[in-house]
Design a protein around this motif. Structure first.
Motif: not given
Length: 535
Positions: A427-456
């Motif tokens: 969720q690029k619009d929720n970067l860094g959001l913490r979910i209890p019980g889920l250690a979410l890894e955030w790879l994207e940043s505001p600068a990443t593109t849709f091509d980056d999202a596709a590669s992820i």
């Protein structure tokens, strides 16, 4: 002729004659002369003083109504205000002032005028209805919606009951809304808007055949009712009747809210192209474009040279679509082309059935260098024995029905407790959001593109997503994707099936009850445990 200043005491008869003259001229269509006569009537009456105040009020009210009818709303408002300053108890002046204030864009002033009219006449049905519509349209809190419902109830006119049903339908109170629609139809079987909305509720409840029957009843009387055609399309597409559904879906172009772009080239009729260049252009969301760009290869087989115009974030990614000769970002200059077609009209032009969908995946390919970069990033944070799962829980927040298809983040804790899963937030619009019980890894940043999202997405083992562009992207890249579908999902996910004819690698997890996500998340968690166990 004597000047007005020479008339010291105009008598009541002369004032009455002038007002009646103005009304007669207005009825005869001589609007300009009517305006002059009414203005003179007002001036004469107010020159006489208090004894003629009632006549002056009548003349000014007629003058204000005339100005309103001519579209001179600001001038009309001034006349209503002047009348109210002289006769504060003039209920209809307050009401009409409310109407003109809305047209002038002054919503708070309009609401105040309606409230003053209701203070004078608590049974003023139109004031209740109009105030309720203002609260419904411009009030964003629960209190405004509750007050709107109260005013609609107080009005009890057919229009107010219809509007009340609309609010209830929007709030999910579909049984009460349906009852109101049925009552309106008993009084007036030709209340087509009420029948259309009653059918929409039935469609959302899975009573597709009943909904189709209601839409058909409307179209037998009003064959050009575009909304009933569009809803018929949704019902037919949900049933998998694609030729009929996509034919009816062409009526979307007659909806005023549907974006229409001025294109000089003629609309393609589905005939062989014989080497012509055809422009296929996106018209809706990113997910729709990813889903329908696959048809470019089918059009190319008819001898066409394909130019694909898409949203700018997708322009580079969709260069790899088979059959596409050139991709243009929306807003850039278009190359010469002999015909054009919206992407979502191509299945209709081709006569595509649900059994004939071009469903070979992947139909998108990614650059090796970008893929290698993101694979290395993911390998650096996730061990080899972990299942790498991407999670998307919300669609585009600007979409009017996004709340129904999205999952509140606080519910996602229901996915926790499964060892051997490495979670990645998508969720690029929720970067860094913490979910209890889920250690979410955030790879994207505001600068990443849709091509980056596709590669992820391509680099992960599994994508779990609500109905949003990420789900389409995963399916187009042939990645395993679990779609979280609401009780009344979009037509493309059909009904009562776990697979999708559009994406062979997709599995669908559906709500059994509207708004209830916890059981769906529980099934997902159980399936994840099975994956870990199998590995």
């Amino acid at each position: 002729m004597s000047s007005l200043s020479a008339i010291e005491k105009p008598d009541a008869a002369a004032i009455s004659v002038m007002i009646q003259l103005g009304r007669s001229l207005l009825q005869s269509g001589r609007v300009g002369e009517a305006e002059q006569a009414l203005e003179l009537g007002v001036l004469l009456a107010e020159t006489e003083g208090p004894p003629a105040s009632e006549a002056a009020g009548t003349a000014r009210f007629d003058l204000a109504n005339l100005l309103y009818s001519r579209g001179r709303h600001a001038e009309a408002a001034l006349q209503y205000q002047e009348l109210i300053s002289r006769i504060p108890s003039h209920t209809e002046a307050h009401y009409n002032l409310g109407v003109t204030e809305v047209l002038c864009g002054r919503v708070p002033e309009a609401a105040a005028a309606y409230r003053r009219a209701l203070a004078l006449n608590p049974d003023h049905a139109n004031a209740h209805n109009n105030l309720a519509m203002l609260l419904q349209s411009f009030g964003s809190d629960d209190a405004s919606r509750a007050e709107a419902l109260a005013h609609f109830r107080a009005s009890n006119s057919p229009e107010a009951r219809y509007n009340r049903a609309l609010i209830l339908q929007e709030q999910g109170e579909v049984e009460e809304a349906s009852s109101l629609y049925r009552a309106l139809l008993e009084e007036n079987p030709d209340y087509h808007e009420a029948r259309n909305n009653l059918a929409n509720i039935a469609l959302a409840q899975g009573r597709t055949q009943y909904a189709l029957e209601q839409y058909q009843r409307i179209l037998q009387v009003l064959p050009d009712f575009a909304e009933a055609h569009r809803n018929t399309a949704m019902a037919q597409l949900i049933l998998g009747n694609y030729p009929e559904g996509f034919r009816e879906y062409e009526w979307r172009k007659r909806n005023p809210s549907q974006e229409q772009r001025n294109r000089m080239a003629p609309l393609w009729d589905g005939a062989p192209l014989m080497g012509k260049t055809i422009l296929l252009h996106a018209e809706q969301g990113l997910g729709d474009t990813i889903q329908f760009c696959r048809f470019a290869s089918s059009v190319a087989k008819l001898g066409g040279h394909i130019v694909l115009e898409v949203q700018r974030p997708l322009a580079n990614l969709l260069k790899s679509v088979p059959g596409v000769r050139r991709v243009v970002a929306r807003g850039d200059d278009l190359p010469e082309h002999q015909c054009q077609c919206p992407l979502m009209s191509v299945p209709y032009r081709l006569g595509t059935s649900v059994w004939e969908l071009p469903a070979t995946v992947p139909y998108l390919t990614l650059g090796a260098q970008r893929m290698a970069y993101w694979e290395a990033r993911i390998d650096a944070v996730a061990s080899e024995d972990e299942i790498r799962v991407g999670l998307a829980w919300s669609g585009n927040t600007n979409y009017h029905d996004n709340a129904k298809r999205s999952i509140p983040p606080e519910l996602l804790e229901g996915l926790s407790g499964v060892p051997g899963i490495h979670w990645f937030g998508l969720q690029k619009d929720n970067l860094g959001l913490r979910i209890p019980g889920l250690a979410l890894e955030w790879l994207e940043s505001p600068a990443t593109t849709f091509d980056d999202a596709a590669s992820i997405v391509k680099s992960l083992d599994l994508i779990i997503s609500v109905d949003t562009s990420i789900a389409h992207l995963a399916g187009a890249l042939a990645r395993p994707v679990w779609l979280l579908a609401s009780h009344a999902p979009d037509w493309r996910w059909m009904r009562d099936r776990e697979d999708s004819p559009w994406y062979p690698t997709m599995r669908i997890f559906r709500q059994s009850t509207a708004g209830k996500w916890r059981p769906v998340l529980g099934r997902i968690r159980d399936r994840l445990r099975g994956l870990v166990s199998d590995r």
